[in-house]
Motif scaffolding. Structure first.
Motif, short mmCIF file in Angstrom:
data_model
loop_
_atom_site.label_atom_id
_atom_site.label_comp_id
_atom_site.label_asym_id
_atom_site.label_seq_id
_atom_site.Cartn_x
_atom_site.Cartn_y
_atom_site.Cartn_z
N SER A 141 -43.14 -20.15 89.83
CA SER A 141 -43.70 -21.48 90.07
C SER A 141 -42.82 -22.21 91.06
O SER A 141 -41.61 -21.94 91.16
CB SER A 141 -43.76 -22.27 88.76
N SER A 143 -41.86 -24.89 90.45
CA SER A 143 -40.92 -25.55 89.52
C SER A 143 -39.63 -24.76 89.37
O SER A 143 -38.64 -25.29 88.85
CB SER A 143 -41.58 -25.73 88.15
N LYS A 158 -38.56 -20.42 84.87
CA LYS A 158 -39.15 -19.96 86.12
C LYS A 158 -38.09 -19.60 87.15
O LYS A 158 -38.27 -18.68 87.96
CB LYS A 158 -40.11 -21.04 86.66
N LEU A 183 -44.74 -17.91 93.89
CA LEU A 183 -44.50 -19.26 93.37
C LEU A 183 -45.69 -20.16 93.66
O LEU A 183 -45.77 -20.78 94.73
CB LEU A 183 -43.25 -19.86 94.00
N ASP A 256 -47.36 -22.82 97.38
CA ASP A 256 -47.19 -24.15 96.76
C ASP A 256 -47.75 -25.27 97.63
O ASP A 256 -47.56 -26.45 97.32
CB ASP A 256 -45.70 -24.41 96.48
#
Length: 264
Positions: A141, A143, A158, A183, A256
């Protein structure tokens, strides 16, 4: 570019909905035999029917197993045929203040988000290495690099996946097997739809519009200024699993929308 995974067998964990299902569908459409995984027989039956309708003729099987424990992972492994592609998509998330996150919650996130991938990779990578071809992908991710203050426990798990995928890529270097992490950022998944269902009912706005508002409020650094679709995430994963991606290993590949504000 035509991606052809005919003759390859792919396991996608947590694949009865959302990003996992989109990945499974993308791999199936590219010719792979697909193994779906979910926590219940009912969810597997629904996902299997949906995938068969989307990709007629796909070679498909499903295994119900909760991957948040060693026993659950072993149950899945015991039911598996030979696997050429492993997509570690199983994961849980949810906001919780750091000072209210107890040890049991940390352990739950670690077991599901990290150790499921450790256990499956440990069991399945040797076969890939012996056959001189294989793909392992961890669905991490943004994140992992942009740790959310309201989900520190999730962000840590993550980030661990990035270290794990890089380390495994080095461990199997030169074998013909690649290991990478993908991600995603904000994505219109089943989980997001569930989270926003009350807001959809209250405002009568389309989910896509609410997703854009969410991104602009909570991820204003987004370059695309919207949430991604599950198919957009799956496209990256399918490519990484292809023969065409043979020179990509040990990478953290972002889908992302440019949320993480750097150039590497």
């Amino acid at each position: 570019m035509k991606i052809d995974l005919s003759g390859k067998s792919a396991l996608v964990t947590a694949s009865t909905g959302g990003i996992g299902f989109a990945i499974a569908q993308g791999l199936a459409a590219s010719g792979a035999r697909v193994i779906l995984n979910g926590r219940s027989e009912d969810s597997l039956a629904r996902a299997s029917a949906k995938l068969l309708a989307a990709v007629p003729g796909v070679q498909l099987r499903g295994v119900a197993a909760d991957l948040g424990s060693d026993a659950g992972v072993q149950h899945l492994l015991d039911a598996l045929p030979e696997v050429d592609i492993l997509v570690n998509n199983a994961g849980i998330f949810g906001p919780l203040d750091f000072f209210e996150t107890d040890d049991a919650t940390w352990e739950q996130y670690w077991q599901t988000n990290v150790m499921s991938g450790v256990r499956l990779s440990r069991a399945l990578l040797p076969g890939m290495v012996s056959r001189r071809w294989g793909r392992v992908v961890f669905i991490s991710s943004e994140s992992a690099r942009n740790i959310p203050a309201d989900m520190v426990h999730y962000g840590v798990s993550k980030t661990a996946q990035l270290a794990l995928s890089r380390g495994l890529a080095k461990r199997v270097a030169g074998s013909g097997v690649t290991v990478n992490a993908v991600l995603p950022g904000p994505t219109i998944s089943d989980g997001f739809a569930e989270m926003m269902k009350d807001e959809v009912a209250r405002t009568a706005k389309p989910l896509e519009a609410l997703a854009r508002e969410f991104v602009m409020t909570h991820r204003p650094s987004s370059v695309i200024q919207r949430a991604a679709s599950v198919e957009e995430v799956a496209n990256m994963v399918v490519y990484v699993c292809s023969t065409q991606a043979s020179a990509t290993s040990g990478a953290a590949l972002r889908v992302d929308g440019g949320v993480v504000d750097d150039i590497v």
